[in-house]
Enzyme design. Sequence first.
Site, PDB file in Angstrom:
ATOM      1  N   ASP A  48      -8.143  -5.056   1.005  1.00 19.09           N
ATOM      2  CA  ASP A  48      -8.177  -6.003  -0.110  1.00 19.09           C
ATOM      3  C   ASP A  48      -8.415  -7.423   0.398  1.00 19.09           C
ATOM      4  O   ASP A  48      -8.534  -8.363  -0.398  1.00 19.09           O
ATOM      5  CB  ASP A  48      -6.929  -5.896  -1.000  1.00 19.09           C
ATOM      6  N   SER A  49      -8.547  -7.573   1.719  1.00 22.51           N
ATOM      7  CA  SER A  49      -9.065  -8.824   2.293  1.00 22.51           C
ATOM      8  C   SER A  49     -10.455  -9.097   1.716  1.00 22.51           C
ATOM      9  O   SER A  49     -10.954 -10.225   1.787  1.00 22.51           O
ATOM     10  CB  SER A  49      -9.127  -8.730   3.823  1.00 22.51           C
ATOM     11  N   ASP A  87      -7.758   0.221   0.566  1.00 21.33           N
ATOM     12  CA  ASP A  87      -6.518  -0.456   0.200  1.00 21.33           C
ATOM     13  C   ASP A  87      -6.207  -0.247  -1.266  1.00 21.33           C
ATOM     14  O   ASP A  87      -7.108  -0.322  -2.122  1.00 21.33           O
ATOM     15  CB  ASP A  87      -6.680  -1.963   0.428  1.00 21.33           C
ATOM     16  N   LYS A 116      -4.184   2.924   1.606  1.00 23.24           N
ATOM     17  CA  LYS A 116      -3.150   2.135   2.293  1.00 23.24           C
ATOM     18  C   LYS A 116      -2.406   1.314   1.249  1.00 23.24           C
ATOM     19  O   LYS A 116      -3.024   0.777   0.336  1.00 23.24           O
ATOM     20  CB  LYS A 116      -3.790   1.218   3.339  1.00 23.24           C
ATOM     21  N   GLU A 118       1.178  -1.501   0.772  1.00 27.19           N
ATOM     22  CA  GLU A 118       2.087  -2.407   1.463  1.00 27.19           C
ATOM     23  C   GLU A 118       3.532  -2.166   1.036  1.00 27.19           C
ATOM     24  O   GLU A 118       3.796  -1.939  -0.141  1.00 27.19           O
ATOM     25  CB  GLU A 118       1.703  -3.865   1.164  1.00 27.19           C
ATOM     26  N   GLU A 185       1.571  -5.790  10.630  1.00 24.28           N
ATOM     27  CA  GLU A 185       0.866  -7.074  10.652  1.00 24.28           C
ATOM     28  C   GLU A 185       1.844  -8.229  10.863  1.00 24.28           C
ATOM     29  O   GLU A 185       2.914  -8.288  10.227  1.00 24.28           O
ATOM     30  CB  GLU A 185       0.109  -7.271   9.328  1.00 24.28           C
TER      31      GLU A 185
HETATM   32  O1  KIV Z   1      -6.952  -6.019   3.711  1.00 19.91           O
HETATM   33  C1  KIV Z   1      -7.067  -5.919   4.942  1.00 19.91           C
HETATM   34  O2  KIV Z   1      -8.106  -6.226   5.525  1.00 19.91           O
HETATM   35  C2  KIV Z   1      -5.915  -5.426   5.684  1.00 19.91           C
HETATM   36  C3  KIV Z   1      -5.977  -5.508   7.176  1.00 19.91           C
HETATM   37  C4  KIV Z   1      -5.836  -6.902   7.612  1.00 19.91           C
HETATM   38  C5  KIV Z   1      -4.984  -4.623   7.825  1.00 19.91           C
HETATM   39  O3  KIV Z   1      -4.973  -4.990   5.111  1.00 19.91           O
END
Ligand code: KIV
Length: 274
Positions: A48-49, A87, A116, A118, A185
Amino acid sequence: MDARVTVPAIRSHKVADGGAPLVMVTAYDTPSARMVDEAGADLILVGDSLGMVVLGHDNTLGVGVPELAHHTAAVARASPRALLVADMPWLSYHRDRGDTVGNAGVLVRAGAAAVKLEGGRSRVSMVEALTDAQIPVMGHLGLTPQSVHVMGGFRVQAREEETAAALVDDARALVDAGAFAIVIEGVPAEVAAEVTGAVAVPTIGIGAGRHCDGQVLVFHDLLGLQDQLAPRFVRRYAELKAEGVKALAAFASDVRSGAFPTDTESYHRSRPGG
Ligand code: KIV
């Protein structure tokens, strides 16, 4: 061609057992996924970056399931050998188990092999629901960007004994619930080492030192495609933004001077009888 990387292969991959550290890189579209895959990464994360490095938001809270699904589908079209993890965006796994499984299903249908999310013990019920629905889950602990407002910014976490112990407990809880790997992280290297030793699944670090079972970096950071944030854990292996600006300026200059296009860069009418 090498066989595709699978969730079971990742789940059992520990450096302590003699494995080389895992390599994970983010990608958000087909060409970046092709690059990451051709470079030999083990995992591709549609993070989600995306919101920050591609869509121009200040944090990751601005993207939802539709954006993540759209970009996951683009990455999947590269048909990577690497395991494709997507994500789960903010609020897509916080309400109830049905909603969580439905949202993860959208990402799997878009091409992800795993998702993934959090958080630690507070997410156990969602991790169990996803695992029960046959959706592999990667955890994410420490500096969890979706908690930016609670943390008061992107700050290193688990520096104190108590918070470090809580992080280890969170990791164990995620694994007990079925997580096949955990991103750690923004925590002290010693704490990440402790987590790595405490769980049977691989830890993948970012800003978490070298004693993890793998490392992940964001595509745009690694390649120097963005120069707005420069956290200490990023190593830039190229300066592609500067290179790109140089190339674009050369194009502009050639257009303005008439040096582009040349005759050989143009199409011409057929010659009579030719
Ligand atoms: O969203 C992302 O790119 C991430 C990584 C930094 C692990 O969660």
